[in-house]
Design a protein around this motif. Structure first.
Motif, PDB file in Angstrom:
ATOM      1  N   GLU A  85     -10.098   3.741  -0.446  1.00  0.00           N
ATOM      2  CA  GLU A  85      -8.532   3.533  -0.500  1.00  0.00           C
ATOM      3  C   GLU A  85      -8.436   3.081   1.036  1.00  0.00           C
ATOM      4  N   ASP A  86      -7.208   2.468   1.174  1.00  0.00           N
ATOM      5  CA  ASP A  86      -6.738   1.987   2.452  1.00  0.00           C
ATOM      6  C   ASP A  86      -6.683   3.180   3.581  1.00  0.00           C
TER       7      ASP A  86
ATOM      8  N   ALA B   4      -5.818   4.127  -7.104  1.00  0.00           N
ATOM      9  CA  ALA B   4      -5.598   4.916  -5.863  1.00  0.00           C
ATOM     10  C   ALA B   4      -4.210   5.335  -6.208  1.00  0.00           C
TER      11      ALA B   4
ATOM     12  N   THR C 100       0.935  -1.209  -0.008  1.00  0.00           N
ATOM     13  CA  THR C 100       0.012   0.099  -0.081  1.00  0.00           C
ATOM     14  C   THR C 100       0.877   1.201   0.103  1.00  0.00           C
TER      15      THR C 100
ATOM     16  N   ALA D 134      -9.307  -0.136  -2.627  1.00  0.00           N
ATOM     17  CA  ALA D 134      -9.232   0.138  -4.009  1.00  0.00           C
ATOM     18  C   ALA D 134      -7.595  -0.526  -4.117  1.00  0.00           C
TER      19      ALA D 134
ATOM     20  N   LYS E   1      -3.091   6.869 -10.325  1.00  0.00           N
ATOM     21  CA  LYS E   1      -4.541   6.344 -10.498  1.00  0.00           C
ATOM     22  C   LYS E   1      -4.824   6.427 -11.841  1.00  0.00           C
TER      23      LYS E   1
ATOM     24  N   SER F  51      -3.978   0.238  -5.057  1.00  0.00           N
ATOM     25  CA  SER F  51      -3.080   1.483  -5.192  1.00  0.00           C
ATOM     26  C   SER F  51      -2.564   1.190  -6.539  1.00  0.00           C
TER      27      SER F  51
END
Lengths: 434, 137, 562
Positions: free
Chosen positions: A413-414, A389, A90, A383, A405, A385
């Motif tokens: 998102e995280d 994202a 991430t 999502a 993105k 990455s």
């Protein structure tokens, strides 16, 4: 159809950033160039976790994000020894929220370095790391060593973009004017390309590093006729090749971090590099696996002071790998809840550690179902990455690059999921008067 | 011959030194571990021809891998690059089923260089989900 | 409207000529104003009041700072403090975590710190850490001297194109000014070598002297707020003072439209060495101070030593390698393609060592022998000569000959024949301390025009109130007062009270965007694009720092002179 250039790959530590893709109807429809087969597979996408879910009577039942957030926060707030683990697949923005959550909870925060290059970190803390960016290798290096690493399979663009096969300022002839040394237990796709392949006996890396060190320091006389399955003649030739380099670059992988001597192997690898440095320019770089495992080490270090295995129970950072690394914590059956993000201990931890993980409440944040999902109690789809994202990541040589993105996501998102959990944990603590 | 270990008594049969590591197909399915491609790639054990012959196992037949920590069933594959006495398993749930969690204070389990015993078996290779079930309860 | 009135303080505001006057300070909406109507009143009760401190040179954020943290858990463990309701966790002494950096600087009354070296390729990293440092306003100096683009333009004598490149890097990195570190030497370190001021760098066929002069000219063409900021060649080598003086001479003829120096040399203590080896090593602070006294185009910061263990880190890769060879301690190195390098190694400054003793003396000698405090800044080149947390020690030393004598008596006896410190009687007064910690530094950076380093109307409402009377002469009490303020006020908000952090607002990041002629930029981009197509491992489009990395921007625009 839109063509997107300069796409950054969010798979391995190479973080290739010159990928070209086609996007149509909010889908990546084609990877035109730049990515290896592994990266391409990432960009094109896989089956997803479809909905947040909470395990009820052994079955995951779909629920809303609100319900999952509430449940996750309750688990974490009630835990006396939570473990927050993963963080490597991430972006740094999410990692920062992770550290804050760990601080709020008094949790142990650990990342996947503890099962890949954790021993390398320990070695660096012992002796340092004479290294360089990958472009230095591309432009200058004429002797490349891969030790316990198989980039042809694990980092497929590494040789082409950065090392043996690449062409740079002083290396415009490419591999013709370079030497490739591969040290491994098995013959691999990488070793097949090598000018010198030292096939060593499993677990004898430490001895072979020592022998090369001795030779480079002028003590060839103490080296026996054979070390770790390698003849003295081959060792002498390799050492000569290293000494004769204009610029040498060693890359090492989990072949040396995963075996018995672990961090001692890496200390010796670095000492060998220092020995070579007395003759010529020589550098050494770990082949980091996940695209942002270097990044979580960076974030965790600048925020807590330490790169991994950090215990925040006391409100300040207590660092003790080997005690506080995730696998250790799990085999001691010490933690009573876990949040797993951007990693898959279900697939990559020893079975013995998974046993305890399967027993305790586990919260998982991930775009994709994986073995960890099989025992997770609260699951958040996120999502992807680098596809859905953006955010900052650190390449294996610690160069920061921003993921792009490419398409919109139906999933948060995280960073957003973590922030909501953090807010909810704070609300619970507030109510409890803590 | 029997040896007492921390975990259990194991039978010492065809001894190998077990290592695990990445492969391209394993990497390609990192985000798709429930796929057939992942199963085919990762639930396997590479051995040298001589070792396969010693075991009396043909390629794609099942073998049981035993270590002092645990056991797992995978398919055998022949790999010329793997030297005699070495068994290679792609990193993943099957290999890790036989890895000890003990890090000896280093924080890192020993994923490579594990004393293992391999034998022919008629038992079936567990799918990911089935394998994970063995950790429950 | 948020208003603050600081009453009854004794104000030292050297940029406005205020030298210890009893004077009220009014702040409205974060800025100093003439008067206020309904303010929160802070009674300073005769205490010393100064503008917020401005540090001109400190390594607080970025790749090498973090590598220092990562490879020194033993340092991290020194400064552990638990989170509080206000503050996040703290760690470290010479390499504190980002949170501790903000809190500890704020407690000393500082509100602006310049990160002294930002590798352009890794600029995102520097900014990620700057964002995580609470309270402090900040900026960073991109490294521009070992860049292939720079050397190629210097070689071709293309100063306008060089300026266009400098402008591009400034914008691409959200940088503040031109940093030079061992010009030429770091490129040669790519091959394990080093060079001195007039040696030729192979392949690029330029000398460090030419690089420095070229960048000074480019800097002035762009009318940058700050001058070039130079870490001269041969840092730490006995006898290097001649090179340092020669470096100053290089830019004597460079003109500037700005009211400031054309060169700032940093951590000058490390560059004021006499002798030919470590055996006959001696202080040449008098020679350097003499030069600065006789010339007006150069300023310096002292880089004074704080005794004890620290973590040295610099873009000067070969220097760190030399240091590691001396100590045999751990050593990290990180060369950065086409641009720069870096090295890190721990170091112990011991009062028992003759060399360390002389080094310890030199920093203070420079401060005491340079007559005009507007030419000198207080630094420890944090953490190279010691951590910034040692500033109060240095302030008390400069203000008290008695304290210097007491401390010298504990040092190696070499201090009495190879150093000058024992022979110097000068004592700084509080006005001079205010100059070398805020007035001069803000002016040398060009930040006084942007509200920093003074308390005139329109200035930022950044104020330090030290818990001491202006008459205080006790060095211990002075040190204590400068370590923990009574109040630190940032943009009109109390951030420190009675030595405790009470609020942690986000700081702003200052950066300069120099504009130049499009045709010039287009021509420069052809060469730059070639570098990205063939030699960089990051694409041109992925290189510039995105706006997301600077959430609290303060942009300073400049225009290239025709």
């Amino acid at each position: 159809m839109v063509e997107v250039t300069d796409v950054v790959c969010s798979l391995c530590g190479c973080v290739c950033d010159d990928i070209v893709v086609e996007v149509e109807d909010n889908k990546v429809t084609k990877v035109k160039r730049g990515a290896c087969s592994v990266g391409k597979s990432k960009l094109m996408g896989h089956n997803r976790i479809k909905s947040p879910a909470i395990r009820v009577n052994g079955e995951l039942k779909d629920c809303s994000y609100d319900e999952a957030i509430k449940k996750a926060a309750e688990i974490l707030a009630a835990s006396r020894r939570p473990l927050l683990y993963g963080w490597s697949s991430t972006v740094c923005e999410a990692d920062k929220v992770g550290v804050e959550l760990a601080e709020e909870l008094g949790a142990v925060i650990d990342n996947t370095a503890s099962v890949c290059h954790g021993p390398s970190v320990l070695a660096i803390q012992d002796v340092g790391l004479p290294s360089c960016t990958l472009g230095e290798v591309k432009n200058r290096a004429d002797v490349i060593i891969y030790w316990g690493a198989n980039p042809a399979e694990a980092h497929a663009n590494h040789m082409k973009r950065y090392s043996y096969v690449s062409k740079g300022f002083w290396t415009e002839e490419g591999k013709k004017a370079k030497k490739l040394v591969v040290v491994d237990v098995r013959a691999t796709k990488t070793s097949k390309m090598a000018d010198v392949f030292l096939q060593i006996e499993q677990g004898k890396d430490y001895l072979v590093f020592s022998a090369l060190r001795a030779i480079l320091y002028g003590h060839a006389d103490v080296v026996p006729d054979e070390v770790g399955g390698v003849s003295k003649k081959d060792l002498l030739e390799t050492a000569e090749m290293m000494k004769g380099a204009k610029f040498g670059a060693t890359f090492f992988g989990m072949g040396v971090t995963h075996t018995g001597a672990r961090q001692n192997n890496i200390v010796n690898a670095i000492q060998m590099t220092r020995a070579a440095h007395t003759h010529t320019k020589f550098t050494i770089t770990p082949m980091r696996g996940h695209y942002n495992v270097a990044g979580i080490n960076q974030v965790c270090t600048w925020e807590t002071g330490f790169p991994f295995a950090v215990d925040l129970t006391r409100g300040y950072a207590w660092y003790n790998p080997g005690e506080l690394s995730a696998t250790d914590l799990l085999i001691r059956q010490e933690c009573d809840a876990a949040l797993i993000i951007a990693s898959d201990p279900g697939a990559h931890f020893p079975g013995e550690s998974i046993k305890h993980l399967a027993k305790i409440p586990v919260i998982q944040i991930d775009p994709f179902p994986n073995p960890t999902t099989e025992f997770a109690d609260v699951v958040f789809p996120a999502a992807v990455s680098g596809v859905e994202a953006e955010g900052n990541v650190y390449r294996m040589d610690n160069i920061p690059i921003r993921l792009r993105k490419l398409i919109d996501s139906e999933y948060p998102e995280d960073e957003a999921i973590l922030k909501r959990i953090l807010d909810e944990v704070r609300a619970i603590k507030e109510k409890e008067g803590n | 011959m029997f040896v007492c270990t921390r975990y259990k008594w194991i039978k010492m049969g065809t001894k190998v030194n077990l290592i695990s590591g990445r492969t391209t197909v394993q990497g390609r399915n990192l985000d798709s571990k429930l796929s057939e491609e992942y199963f085919d790639e990762v639930a396997r054990c590479d051995l040298n021809k001589a070792d396969l012959e010693k075991l009396g196992v043909a390629a794609d037949e099942s073998v049981k891998v035993n270590t002092s920590y645990g056991e797992v069933i995978v398919k055998a594959k022949e790999d010329g690059g793997t030297p005699e006495g070495i068994a290679f398993m792609p990193m993943g749930p099957w290999a890790n089923a036989v890895v000890s969690g003990d890090t000896h204070g280093a924080g890192m389990p020993v994923y490579k260089g594990i004393d293992a015993e391999i034998e022919k078996t008629g038992e079936k290779v567990l799918h990911v989900k089935e394998l994970m079930q063995t950790y429950m309860g | 409207m948020a208003e603050v009135l600081i009453k009854n303080g004794v104000v030292y505001d050297p940029l406005n000529g205020v030298k210890g006057e009893k004077k009220d300070i009014c702040i409205r909406d974060g800025k100093v104003v003439e008067s206020v109507t309904n303010p929160k009143v802070i009674d300073a009760e005769g205490r010393v009041v100064m503008p917020g401190g401005v540090d001109i040179h400190s390594h607080i954020a970025g790749g090498k700072v973090n590598s220092g943290r990562l490879f020194r858990p033993e340092d991290g463990r020194k400064g552990l403090e638990a989170k509080t309701k206000v503050c996040r966790m703290q760690s470290g002494y010479s390499v504190p975590n980002t949170f501790a950096i903000g809190y500890r600087y704020a407690k000393m009354g500082y509100t602006f710190v310049m990160e002294a070296a930002m590798p352009p390729l890794a600029a995102r990293h520097t900014h990620e850490e700057l964002v995580d440092i609470p309270i402090l306003d900040n900026a960073a100096l991109p490294l521009l001297d070992n860049n292939w683009m720079t050397m190629e333009y210097v070689n071709g004598g293309d100063m306008d194109l060089l300026a266009a490149y400098v402008a591009w890097i400034m914008k691409a990195t959200k940088g503040f000014g031109v940093k030079i570190v061992n010009p030429g030497g770091t490129e040669m370190w790519g091959w394990g070598k080093n060079c001195s001021l007039n040696d030729t760098v192979p392949t690029f066929d330029v000398t460090p002297a030419e690089i420095i002069k070229g960048l000074a000219e480019a800097n002035e063409k762009l009318e940058m707020p700050h001058s070039i900021h130079v870490h001269t060649n041969m840092l730490g080598h006995p006898g290097n003072f001649e090179i340092t003086k020669e470096t100053y001479d290089l830019v004597k003829g460079v003109n500037t439209v700005k009211d400031r120096q054309v060169m700032h040399t940093t951590h000058t203590q490390f560059h004021s060495y006499g002798g030919t080896n470590w055996g006959d090593f001696e202080s040449k602070a008098d020679a350097i101070a003499g030069y600065i006294n006789q010339n007006d185009h150069a300023t310096i910061d002292i880089g004074s030593v704080i005794l004890g263990d620290t973590t040295t880190m610099t873009a000067d890769g070969p220097m760190e390698y030399s240091l590691y060879q001396i100590t045999g301690r751990k050593w990290t190195n990180h060369d950065v393609e086409l641009e720069t390098g870096s090295g890190i190694t721990p170091f112990l400054y011991s009062g028992k060592s003759p060399v360390n003793t002389i080094q310890w003396a030199i920093g203070m000698e420079l401060a005491l022998l340079v007559e005009d405090p507007w030419k000198i800044a207080l630094t420890t080149d944090h953490p190279n000569a010691g951590p910034f947390i040692g500033y109060p020690i240095l302030i008390s030393m400069l203000m008290s000959k008695k304290r210097r004598e007491e401390s010298s008596a504990d040092m190696h006896k070499v201090i009495y024949d190879k150093a000058l410190l024992p022979s110097i009687d000068r004592e700084y007064d509080l006005n001079e301390i205010a100059i070398i910690t805020r007035g001069m530094t803000a002016k040398a950076l060009g930040l006084h025009e942007h509200g920093k380093g003074h308390l005139g109307v329109g200035a930022d409402g950044d104020v330090a109130i030290y818990d001491m009377s202006p008459e205080e002469t006790d060095a211990g009490k002075i040190q204590k007062a400068f370590l923990n303020t009574k109040y630190t006020i940032k943009d009109g908000q109390i951030v420190v009270k009675d030595g405790e952090v009470v609020a942690t607002p986000d700081g702003k990041t200052y950066f300069v965007t120099p504009e130049c002629d499009d045709k010039l930029t287009d021509e420069m981009m052809v060469k730059l694009k070639d570098k990205f197509d063939h030699y960089y491992t990051v694409t041109l489009n992925n290189y510039p720092v995105q706006d997301a990395y600077v959430p609290n921007p303060y942009e300073i625009k400049t225009q290239m002179r025709g």
